[in-house]
Design an enzyme around this catalytic site. Structure first.
Site, PDB file in Angstrom:
ATOM      1  N   HIS A 369       1.081  -1.444   0.511  1.00  0.00           N
ATOM      2  CA  HIS A 369      -0.272   0.162  -0.170  1.00  0.00           C
ATOM      3  C   HIS A 369       0.972   1.233  -0.463  1.00  0.00           C
ATOM      4  CE1 HIS A 369      -3.956   1.922   0.125  1.00  0.00           C
ATOM      5  NE2 HIS A 369      -4.482   1.258   1.052  1.00  0.00           N
ATOM      6  N   ASP A 373      -2.280   2.564  -4.591  1.00  0.00           N
ATOM      7  CA  ASP A 373      -3.853   2.622  -3.856  1.00  0.00           C
ATOM      8  C   ASP A 373      -4.692   2.407  -3.621  1.00  0.00           C
ATOM      9  OD1 ASP A 373      -2.414   4.958  -2.518  1.00  0.00           O
ATOM     10  OD2 ASP A 373      -2.344   6.517  -4.506  1.00  0.00           O
TER      11      ASP A 373
END
Length: 406
Positions: A369, A373
Site C-alpha cells: 500500500h 492505492d
C-alpha cells in the site's frame, strides 16, 4: 597430483553455501563431471560436479556452512581407477533405480534381557510408587531397558493430557533455502504495508474453451492448455492498465517497469521456488505453457538455477492445486504485488436474474500500500476478473484459433 576443489560462486551476492548431501563417500573414486554433492544456497539447491577424476577426500560434513572459495574436498588425480569400480553413469542409474526397489524388512533384533531390563532407577521407582503405576507398564529408555526418571515422569498421567498414544518427536535442521525463504517472508510482513483484496471469477468461459480446444492444442504443440496461460495473459493485461502494480520501491524512488517478468511460485523438493518467465508480454498461449512446464520440471528435478529465479516484477501463486479455497499470499520482495489463485468449486451464483451453478475461483491480490492505492489494486483485480470471464474478447482479440496458433 592432489586437486583442491573449492566452492564455486552459485550467483551474485551469495557468499556461502551449505553441504546438503554428499553423493559420494570419503575414499571413493570419482570421475570428472560426476555429481559429488548437493549444496544449498539461499536461493536454490545445486549439484557440485567433480573437476577431475580420482580418489576423493571429503573436507566438510553434511550440514556445514562453507564460504564461496573454501576447499570442500581433495581429489587425487594420480590415483588409478580401482578394478570393478562403477562408472559415473552406472552410479547415476543405480541411484535412480534404488528408490524403486523395496527393501526387505529387517528382522527385529530380540531385546537383550539383563538384570536392568524393566527395572526402574530409585528416583523413577519413587515416582511410579507415588502414582500407583506398575513398572511393567512403562517402557524404559535407559541402558538395557532400564526405566529412567524421565520415563517415569512421562508415564505419569495428568488432567487433560492424552496418554497411551505415540508422543515421539523428531528434529531436523532447516536447509539454507528454507531459512532464507522464512527470512524473506518475515521481512515482507514487517517492512511493507501489505493489504489484500479479493474477488471471484466465473471460470465457465475458460472451461468451455479448454474443453473445445485442449486436445487439438496438445496434439499440435506438445503441451497442455492449462489455466496458467490464461491467468498470465490476464495479469499482463492488468499490469499494462495499472503500471503502479508493476513497480517497486528502491529507497526513496519508485521504479516502474515497461516489461512483465512474471514469477511463478512452485513447490520443489527443497521448498518453495519462484522461477521467472522473462518478458511474458511477448509470449503466446503456447509460449507461456511451454515455459511454465519447463521451469516447473527444472524446479521439481532440482536443476533450477539462481539466474532463473532472480528478478521478476510480479508473482502468481497457485494454492488451488493443493485445495486452498482462499488465502492471503505474502508479497515476494522487492515486488509490490502477488496474485493468489485458489481451487475451483461449483457454487450457486446469480446470472441474468437466475440462480445457476458455475465453477467459481476466489482470487486474492496482496499489494504494498506504500505505492499501490486502493483504486489501482481493486482496478487491477477487476481487470484480471474481466479478462478471465471474457477471454475470447479481451485475451484473444476475438480469434481463438489464431491466439492458440491452431
Amino acid at each position: 597430483m592432489v586437486l583442491e576443489m573449492k566452492v564455486p560462486s552459485p550467483g551474485e551476492s551469495i557468499t556461502e553455501v551449505e553441504i546438503a548431501e554428499w553423493l559420494v563417500q570419503d575414499g571413493d573414486y570419482v570421475e570428472k563431471d560426476q555429481a559429488i554433492a548437493e549444496v544449498d544456497s539461499d536461493k536454490a539447491t545445486l549439484e557440485l560436479p567433480a573437476e577431475e577424476s580420482g580418489i576423493i577426500t571429503l573436507k566438510a560434513e553434511e550440514g556445514d556452512a562453507v564460504a564461496v572459495g573454501e576447499v570442500v574436498c581433495l581429489i587425487d588425480t594420480s590415483a588409478a581407477k580401482p578394478e570393478g569400480a562403477p562408472s559415473a553413469a552406472e552410479t547415476k542409474v543405480e541411484a535412480k533405480e534404488e528408490p524403486a526397489k523395496a527393501e526387505a524388512p529387517k528382522a527385529e533384533e530380540p531385546k537383550k534381557e539383563t538384570y536392568a531390563s524393566g527395572t526402574p532407577s530409585p528416583a523413577a521407582k519413587k515416582i511410579l510408587d507415588e502414582k500407583g503405576i506398575e513398572p511393567s507398564s512403562v517402557n524404559g529408555s535407559g541402558r538395557d531397558g532400564r526405566i529412567t526418571k524421565e520415563d517415569a515422569v512421562k508415564a505419569v498421567p495428568s488432567m487433560g493430557t492424552p496418554t497411551g498414544g505415540n508422543r515421539g518427536e523428531s528434529r531436523s535442521k532447516l536447509s539454507m533455502l528454507r531459512r532464507k525463504v522464512a527470512e524473506r517472508l518475515v521481512s515482507a510482513k514487517n517492512e511493507t504495508a501489505m493489504l489484500t483484496t479479493f474477488n471471484e471469477v466465473d471460470m465457465s468461459p475458460i472451461f468451455a474453451l479448454r474443453k473445445q480446444y485442449k486436445e487439438e492444442f496438445k496434439e499440435k504443440h506438445g503441451v497442455s492448455l492449462g489455466f496458467m496461460s490464461f491467468f498470465t495473459k490476464a495479469v499482463i493485461r492488468a499490469l499494462q492498465m495499472y503500471p503502479a502494480v508493476n513497480s517497486m520501491i528502491d529507497g526513496k524512488e519508485m521504479i516502474t517497469y515497461d516489461f512483465c517478468d512474471i514469477s511463478i511460485a512452485v513447490s520443489g523438493p527443497k521448498g518453495l521456488m519462484v522461477p521467472v518467465i522473462r518478458n511474458a508480454e511477448n509470449l503466446t498461449f503456447r509460449g507461456v505453457e511451454a515455459e511454465v512446464k519447463r521451469l516447473a520440471l527444472r524446479a521439481r528435478d532440482g536443476q533450477i538455477t539462481v539466474d532463473e529465479m532472480t528478478g521478476g516484477t510480479f508473482t502468481i501463486s497457485n494454492g488451488g492445486v493443493f485445495g486452498s479455497m482462499l488465502s492471503t499470499p505474502i508479497i515476494n520482495p522487492p515486488q509490490s504485488g502477488i496474485l493468489g489463485m485458489h481451487n475451483i468449486v461449483e457454487r450457486p451464483i446469480a446470472r441474468d436474474g437466475q440462480v445457476v451453478i458455475a465453477p467459481i475461483m476466489y482470487v486474492a491480490l496482496s499489494y504494498d500500500h506504500r505505492i499501490i492505492d486502493g483504486k489501482e489494486s481493486v482496478g487491477f483485480l477487476v481487470a484480471v476478473k474481466e479478462a478471465l470471464e471474457s477471454p475470447e474478447e479481451l485475451l484473444m482479440d476475438g480469434n481463438v484459433k489464431k491466439a492458440l496458433e491452431l
